[in-house]
Design a protein around this motif. Structure first.
Motif, PDB file in Angstrom:
ATOM      1  N   LEU A  66       0.810  -1.218   0.000  1.00 26.66           N
ATOM      2  CA  LEU A  66       0.000   0.000   0.000  1.00 26.66           C
ATOM      3  C   LEU A  66       0.842   1.267   0.000  1.00 26.66           C
ATOM      4  CD1 LEU A  66      -2.573  -1.047   2.750  1.00 26.66           C
ATOM      5  CD2 LEU A  66      -2.992  -0.981   0.280  1.00 26.66           C
ATOM      6  N   THR A  67       2.107   1.140   0.389  1.00 29.53           N
ATOM      7  CA  THR A  67       2.945   2.334   0.562  1.00 29.53           C
ATOM      8  C   THR A  67       4.137   2.395  -0.385  1.00 29.53           C
ATOM      9  OG1 THR A  67       4.203   1.221   2.315  1.00 29.53           O
ATOM     10  CG2 THR A  67       2.314   2.539   3.004  1.00 29.53           C
ATOM     11  N   VAL A  68       4.395   1.305  -1.099  1.00 28.01           N
ATOM     12  CA  VAL A  68       5.530   1.254  -2.030  1.00 28.01           C
ATOM     13  C   VAL A  68       4.999   0.979  -3.438  1.00 28.01           C
ATOM     14  CG1 VAL A  68       7.665   0.039  -2.629  1.00 28.01           C
ATOM     15  CG2 VAL A  68       7.079   0.419  -0.226  1.00 28.01           C
ATOM     16  N   ASN A  69       5.410   1.789  -4.393  1.00 29.50           N
ATOM     17  CA  ASN A  69       4.905   1.645  -5.759  1.00 29.50           C
ATOM     18  C   ASN A  69       5.292   0.320  -6.411  1.00 29.50           C
ATOM     19  OD1 ASN A  69       3.336   3.969  -6.305  1.00 29.50           O
ATOM     20  ND2 ASN A  69       5.180   5.230  -6.399  1.00 29.50           N
ATOM     21  N   ASN A  70       6.544  -0.077  -6.239  1.00 29.66           N
ATOM     22  CA  ASN A  70       7.017  -1.308  -6.865  1.00 29.66           C
ATOM     23  C   ASN A  70       7.750  -2.175  -5.842  1.00 29.66           C
ATOM     24  OD1 ASN A  70       6.326  -0.729  -9.765  1.00 29.66           O
ATOM     25  ND2 ASN A  70       7.675   1.025  -9.378  1.00 29.66           N
ATOM     26  N   PRO A  71       7.007  -2.871  -4.990  1.00 29.27           N
ATOM     27  CA  PRO A  71       7.652  -3.671  -3.939  1.00 29.27           C
ATOM     28  C   PRO A  71       8.349  -4.919  -4.451  1.00 29.27           C
ATOM     29  CG  PRO A  71       5.300  -4.045  -3.921  1.00 29.27           C
ATOM     30  CD  PRO A  71       5.547  -2.930  -4.894  1.00 29.27           C
ATOM     31  N   GLY A  72       8.089  -5.303  -5.712  1.00 30.17           N
ATOM     32  CA  GLY A  72       8.738  -6.489  -6.259  1.00 30.17           C
ATOM     33  C   GLY A  72       7.993  -7.776  -5.990  1.00 30.17           C
TER      34      GLY A  72
END
Length: 325
Positions: A101-107
């Motif tokens: 929810l807070t990171v655009n591209n968490p992987g």
């Protein structure tokens, strides 16, 4: 008669195989990924779980620490692992519910890349203050609020990571009590403890395990706990809700996940073994000594808890006006 011992051994081996499946009793060591360094609460839970699983499965289980980025590195490792049961991930809810929810591209995509296996523990947070700084050894949240209002610009609250549930909780407390509070992100609980005790900051939010020892020593004071009820370990500490602070009831959980594509029968067998370990008195006692509640639950229960936490976290993030970075 001479054949009886061999027959009994064969029957025992067959019973084990029927209970756990051949993939559990044989093969290479099972890697249990942890997204945080050795010494933290997630690592402590993983090591107790690994010991129990080794005894339950008759197979080596090795804790593999992959610290970094709030558990993202471990999560990415699980995503890339073969779905053959040799790699599992003991994750906390921050990694699988909050980071997406807070990171655009968490992987990684929790729903697509992981399969829930079993619930393991619930790890509540507590709000602590430096009573010496506030000038009242018996100070609670009310006295802390009075001090903050009398000391503009000094209401800094340490949190274990940026864009974490404790980070957003600072805003929840600030709004409920009409206070000027600012979250001060740290790398884990330990430095928060040090700075609160030293008076560098007046307050902090962290795990029960990290905050209880200095609290018992009188070096800081626990004034609130999240969750829907008080902790048996801290019966005199009120919940946030009891203090009129609503919006931080959800507690951090720890659960085991496998790579997507892992055979359902294997997931079920692992889940049964994990649940048996978590329900054991020894495991519960070891975690209780760390301020952590052992919490057994099936794959379905873990999935339901995950979805509930995702909804709760999404609400916190939305109310804070936070934009993924």
């Amino acid at each position: 008669m001479k054949r009886r011992p061999a027959l009994l051994a064969l029957m025992a081996a067959t019973a084990f195989t029927l209970a756990h499946g051949p993939a559990l009793a044989d093969g290479p060591p099972i890697k249990l990924l942890v997204g945080f360094p050795a010494g933290g609460s997630s690592d402590a839970i993983a090591r107790q779980l690994a010991l129990g699983l080794q005894q339950e499965l008759g197979r080596s289980v090795v804790v593999d620490n992959k610290p970094g980025a709030g558990g993202q590195i471990a999560a990415q490792t699980l995503k890339g692992a073969k779905p053959d049961g040799t790699t599992l991930f003991l994750s906390n809810s921050h990694t699988v519910a909050m980071i997406p929810l807070t990171v655009n591209n968490p992987g990684f995509d929790t729903a697509k890349d992981f399969v829930p296996v079993a619930m393991v523990a619930v790890n509540p947070d507590v709000f602590v203050i430096n009573t010496s700084l506030i000038g009242n050894p018996n100070a609670g949240m009310k006295e802390f609020a009075t001090w903050v209002k009398a000391n503009p610009g000094k209401g800094n609250v340490g949190v274990p990571a940026p864009a974490s549930a404790p980070d957003f909780a600072v805003g929840v407390v600030a709004k409920a009590l009409a206070l000027d509070l600012k979250a001060a992100p740290y790398r884990g609980d330990a430095p928060i403890v040090q700075d609160v005790m030293a008076g560098q900051i007046p307050a902090g939010i962290g795990s029960v395990g990290a905050m209880s020892p200095p609290a018992k020593a009188g070096k800081l004071r626990i004034v609130a706990v999240n969750g829907s009820s008080r902790l048996s370990l801290l019966p005199d500490v009120p919940t946030y809700a009891e203090l009129g602070i609503k919006g931080y009831e959800d507690m951090i959980f720890n659960g085991v996940f496998a790579p997507a594509g892992t055979p359902a029968a294997l997931v079920e067998s692992y889940g049964a073994a994990i649940t048996k370990v978590v329900k054991s008195a020894d495991f519960a006692e070891k975690l209780a000594n760390l301020g952590i509640n052992a919490h057994a639950g099936s794959a379905a229960e873990l999935n339901a808890r995950l979805k509930a936490t995702q909804d709760f976290s999404a609400n916190m993030v939305r109310n804070a006006g936070y934009k993924p970075q």
